[in-house]
Design a protein around this motif. Structure first.
Motif, mmCIF file in Angstrom:
data_model
loop_
_atom_site.group_PDB
_atom_site.id
_atom_site.type_symbol
_atom_site.label_atom_id
_atom_site.label_comp_id
_atom_site.label_asym_id
_atom_site.label_seq_id
_atom_site.Cartn_x
_atom_site.Cartn_y
_atom_site.Cartn_z
ATOM 1 N N ASN A 51 -42.515 10.440 106.602
ATOM 2 C CA ASN A 51 -43.955 10.322 106.873
ATOM 3 C C ASN A 51 -44.425 11.389 107.855
ATOM 4 O O ASN A 51 -45.230 11.129 108.743
ATOM 5 C CB ASN A 51 -44.306 8.925 107.385
ATOM 6 N N TYR A 96 -30.832 8.021 102.678
ATOM 7 C CA TYR A 96 -32.198 8.207 102.197
ATOM 8 C C TYR A 96 -32.225 8.306 100.681
ATOM 9 O O TYR A 96 -31.208 8.602 100.053
ATOM 10 C CB TYR A 96 -32.849 9.452 102.811
ATOM 11 N N GLU A 105 -37.116 6.937 95.317
ATOM 12 C CA GLU A 105 -37.560 5.569 95.595
ATOM 13 C C GLU A 105 -38.396 5.496 96.866
ATOM 14 O O GLU A 105 -39.016 4.480 97.141
ATOM 15 C CB GLU A 105 -36.361 4.633 95.696
ATOM 16 N N GLY A 106 -38.418 6.556 97.678
ATOM 17 C CA GLY A 106 -39.257 6.641 98.865
ATOM 18 C C GLY A 106 -38.844 5.735 100.008
ATOM 19 O O GLY A 106 -39.666 5.023 100.563
ATOM 20 N N TRP A 107 -37.560 5.789 100.413
ATOM 21 C CA TRP A 107 -37.112 4.993 101.553
ATOM 22 C C TRP A 107 -36.023 5.712 102.334
ATOM 23 O O TRP A 107 -35.358 6.603 101.838
ATOM 24 C CB TRP A 107 -36.626 3.605 101.133
ATOM 25 N N ARG A 116 -32.923 4.587 105.410
ATOM 26 C CA ARG A 116 -32.237 3.513 106.120
ATOM 27 C C ARG A 116 -31.853 4.080 107.478
ATOM 28 O O ARG A 116 -31.092 5.042 107.560
ATOM 29 C CB ARG A 116 -31.004 3.090 105.330
ATOM 30 N N LYS A 137 -34.392 -0.716 106.502
ATOM 31 C CA LYS A 137 -34.909 0.097 105.406
ATOM 32 C C LYS A 137 -36.417 0.267 105.578
ATOM 33 O O LYS A 137 -37.155 -0.706 105.656
ATOM 34 C CB LYS A 137 -34.601 -0.581 104.078
ATOM 35 N N LYS A 147 -39.979 2.245 104.117
ATOM 36 C CA LYS A 147 -40.548 2.898 102.938
ATOM 37 C C LYS A 147 -41.629 3.870 103.348
ATOM 38 O O LYS A 147 -42.402 3.600 104.266
ATOM 39 C CB LYS A 147 -41.117 1.854 101.981
ATOM 40 N N LYS A 180 -42.903 8.444 102.683
ATOM 41 C CA LYS A 180 -42.629 9.753 102.107
ATOM 42 C C LYS A 180 -41.409 10.379 102.776
ATOM 43 O O LYS A 180 -41.376 10.547 103.993
ATOM 44 C CB LYS A 180 -43.843 10.659 102.287
#
Length: 81
Positions: free
Chosen positions: A32, A42, A46-48, A50, A67, A69, A71
């Protein structure tokens, strides 16, 4: 090696997405728009990410992760030689 980081990468040697050669080269993560240094795993598609949760450990002594979520933008810190 390619000049693009993989879609999914983990720093845990027990994971099927672990790649020691890529980790030695140095992969940075912008999540983000903010640089993250505590990313354990990463996935761009799926855009997440950890991330480790402080010093907390699970029953097996592994770091606890959260986790998040958003960008995900991976990049190589060191240019390919």
């Amino acid at each position: 090696m390619t000049d693009t980081p993989p879609d999914r990468l983990s720093s845990n040697p027990k994971s099927p997405f672990y790649d020691e050669a890529l980790l030695e080269r140095g992969v940075g993560i912008r999540f983000n728009g903010v640089e993250k240094t505590n990313v354990d795993e990463y996935c761009v598609s799926e855009g997440w990410v950890r991330v480790t949760a402080g010093n907390a450990k699970d029953r097996a002594g592994n770091p606890m992760t959260i986790k998040l979520k958003g960008k995900v933008e991976p990049y190589f810190r060191d240019p390919q030689s």
